[in-house]
Design a protein around this motif. Sequence first.
Motif, PDB file in Angstrom:
ATOM      1  N   GLU A 281       2.876   7.358   9.242  1.00 47.70           N
ATOM      2  CA  GLU A 281       2.250   6.478   8.271  1.00 47.70           C
ATOM      3  C   GLU A 281       2.671   6.891   6.874  1.00 47.70           C
ATOM      4  O   GLU A 281       2.805   8.077   6.577  1.00 47.70           O
ATOM      5  N   LEU A 282       2.914   5.889   6.061  1.00 47.59           N
ATOM      6  CA  LEU A 282       3.196   6.094   4.648  1.00 47.59           C
ATOM      7  C   LEU A 282       1.894   5.899   3.901  1.00 47.59           C
ATOM      8  O   LEU A 282       1.214   4.880   4.092  1.00 47.59           O
ATOM      9  N   VAL A 283       1.549   6.858   3.060  1.00 47.27           N
ATOM     10  CA  VAL A 283       0.332   6.764   2.258  1.00 47.27           C
ATOM     11  C   VAL A 283       0.751   6.559   0.804  1.00 47.27           C
ATOM     12  O   VAL A 283       1.542   7.334   0.265  1.00 47.27           O
ATOM     13  N   VAL A 284       0.258   5.481   0.202  1.00 47.39           N
ATOM     14  CA  VAL A 284       0.503   5.171  -1.205  1.00 47.39           C
ATOM     15  C   VAL A 284      -0.826   5.361  -1.918  1.00 47.39           C
ATOM     16  O   VAL A 284      -1.809   4.689  -1.608  1.00 47.39           O
ATOM     17  N   LYS A 285      -0.849   6.299  -2.867  1.00 48.62           N
ATOM     18  CA  LYS A 285      -2.098   6.689  -3.528  1.00 48.62           C
ATOM     19  C   LYS A 285      -2.198   6.106  -4.936  1.00 48.62           C
ATOM     20  O   LYS A 285      -1.213   6.014  -5.656  1.00 48.62           O
ATOM     21  N   ASP A 286      -3.418   5.754  -5.304  1.00 51.59           N
ATOM     22  CA  ASP A 286      -3.798   5.461  -6.687  1.00 51.59           C
ATOM     23  C   ASP A 286      -2.943   4.417  -7.389  1.00 51.59           C
ATOM     24  O   ASP A 286      -2.476   4.626  -8.504  1.00 51.59           O
ATOM     25  N   VAL A 287      -2.755   3.273  -6.744  1.00 56.64           N
ATOM     26  CA  VAL A 287      -2.066   2.158  -7.390  1.00 56.64           C
ATOM     27  C   VAL A 287      -3.092   1.072  -7.667  1.00 56.64           C
ATOM     28  O   VAL A 287      -3.763   0.589  -6.753  1.00 56.64           O
ATOM     29  N   ALA A 288      -3.249   0.714  -8.925  1.00 53.35           N
ATOM     30  CA  ALA A 288      -4.141  -0.367  -9.372  1.00 53.35           C
ATOM     31  C   ALA A 288      -5.585  -0.151  -8.930  1.00 53.35           C
ATOM     32  O   ALA A 288      -6.253  -1.073  -8.494  1.00 53.35           O
ATOM     33  N   GLY A 289      -6.044   1.090  -9.020  1.00 53.88           N
ATOM     34  CA  GLY A 289      -7.431   1.386  -8.699  1.00 53.88           C
ATOM     35  C   GLY A 289      -7.748   1.500  -7.220  1.00 53.88           C
ATOM     36  O   GLY A 289      -8.892   1.729  -6.852  1.00 53.88           O
ATOM     37  N   ILE A 290      -6.749   1.351  -6.359  1.00 55.03           N
ATOM     38  CA  ILE A 290      -6.956   1.499  -4.917  1.00 55.03           C
ATOM     39  C   ILE A 290      -6.594   2.936  -4.553  1.00 55.03           C
ATOM     40  O   ILE A 290      -5.459   3.374  -4.767  1.00 55.03           O
ATOM     41  N   ASN A 291      -7.567   3.686  -4.037  1.00 52.14           N
ATOM     42  CA  ASN A 291      -7.394   5.103  -3.748  1.00 52.14           C
ATOM     43  C   ASN A 291      -6.233   5.373  -2.801  1.00 52.14           C
ATOM     44  O   ASN A 291      -5.410   6.248  -3.051  1.00 52.14           O
ATOM     45  N   GLU A 292      -6.150   4.610  -1.703  1.00 47.55           N
ATOM     46  CA  GLU A 292      -5.120   4.855  -0.694  1.00 47.55           C
ATOM     47  C   GLU A 292      -4.804   3.581   0.064  1.00 47.55           C
ATOM     48  O   GLU A 292      -5.701   2.866   0.479  1.00 47.55           O
ATOM     49  N   ARG A 293      -3.513   3.311   0.239  1.00 45.59           N
ATOM     50  CA  ARG A 293      -3.037   2.237   1.119  1.00 45.59           C
ATOM     51  C   ARG A 293      -2.161   2.894   2.154  1.00 45.59           C
ATOM     52  O   ARG A 293      -1.330   3.740   1.817  1.00 45.59           O
ATOM     53  N   THR A 294      -2.334   2.516   3.412  1.00 43.22           N
ATOM     54  CA  THR A 294      -1.615   3.187   4.493  1.00 43.22           C
ATOM     55  C   THR A 294      -0.854   2.171   5.335  1.00 43.22           C
ATOM     56  O   THR A 294      -1.399   1.163   5.745  1.00 43.22           O
ATOM     57  N   PHE A 295       0.418   2.494   5.589  1.00 38.78           N
ATOM     58  CA  PHE A 295       1.292   1.673   6.424  1.00 38.78           C
ATOM     59  C   PHE A 295       1.670   2.487   7.650  1.00 38.78           C
ATOM     60  O   PHE A 295       2.049   3.648   7.528  1.00 38.78           O
ATOM     61  N   HIS A 296       1.573   1.896   8.845  1.00 35.76           N
ATOM     62  CA  HIS A 296       1.804   2.610  10.111  1.00 35.76           C
ATOM     63  C   HIS A 296       3.016   2.053  10.841  1.00 35.76           C
ATOM     64  O   HIS A 296       3.223   0.844  10.866  1.00 35.76           O
ATOM     65  N   TRP A 297       3.762   2.963  11.513  1.00 37.75           N
ATOM     66  CA  TRP A 297       4.871   2.565  12.362  1.00 37.75           C
ATOM     67  C   TRP A 297       4.917   3.450  13.595  1.00 37.75           C
ATOM     68  O   TRP A 297       4.676   4.662  13.524  1.00 37.75           O
ATOM     69  N   SER A 298       5.277   2.863  14.710  1.00 35.03           N
ATOM     70  CA  SER A 298       5.545   3.623  15.931  1.00 35.03           C
ATOM     71  C   SER A 298       6.969   4.151  15.841  1.00 35.03           C
ATOM     72  O   SER A 298       7.867   3.442  15.388  1.00 35.03           O
ATOM     73  N   THR A 299       7.183   5.384  16.272  1.00 31.70           N
ATOM     74  CA  THR A 299       8.524   5.949  16.270  1.00 31.70           C
ATOM     75  C   THR A 299       9.143   5.905  17.660  1.00 31.70           C
ATOM     76  O   THR A 299      10.269   6.358  17.848  1.00 31.70           O
ATOM     77  N   ALA A 300       8.421   5.350  18.624  1.00 27.14           N
ATOM     78  CA  ALA A 300       8.959   5.221  19.991  1.00 27.14           C
ATOM     79  C   ALA A 300      10.063   4.187  20.001  1.00 27.14           C
ATOM     80  O   ALA A 300       9.929   3.121  19.405  1.00 27.14           O
ATOM     81  N   ASP A 301      11.152   4.491  20.656  1.00 25.80           N
ATOM     82  CA  ASP A 301      12.280   3.546  20.711  1.00 25.80           C
ATOM     83  C   ASP A 301      12.128   2.578  21.843  1.00 25.80           C
ATOM     84  O   ASP A 301      11.641   2.748  22.850  1.00 25.80           O
TER      85      ASP A 301
END
Length: 104
Positions: A84-104
């Motif tokens: 997961e990619l965590v993007v912190k503190d953009v426009a007053g939003i503490n954390e936004r999280t993006f998830h991906w499976s690494t299974a091929d």
Amino acid sequence: MAGGGVTVTATLVKDHAGATVVKVGLDTHSVNLDGYKFEESVFLRDDSGKTYPLEAVEKTTGGGHHREAVLRFAKVAAETTMIELVVKDVAGINERTFHWSTAD
């Protein structure tokens, strides 16, 4: 993922250089995004809780209301099944999280 007047997008990129690469975009019509530093706002985490700091910001484009960059992280562990990619503190939003499976 929208919030605080800013939409954040993230796309996992297949990379052949032994790294984990994510393309991130910031988009808004209400605030100036030039003050956000990708180096201070993002990190990668795997399913075991291990974090991977950002190693490089590449191909930064745009300014003002639209910005994009390619972010390079260390290669994740072979046994990892989810990241997961965590993007912190953009426009007053503490954390936004993006998830991906690494299974091929």
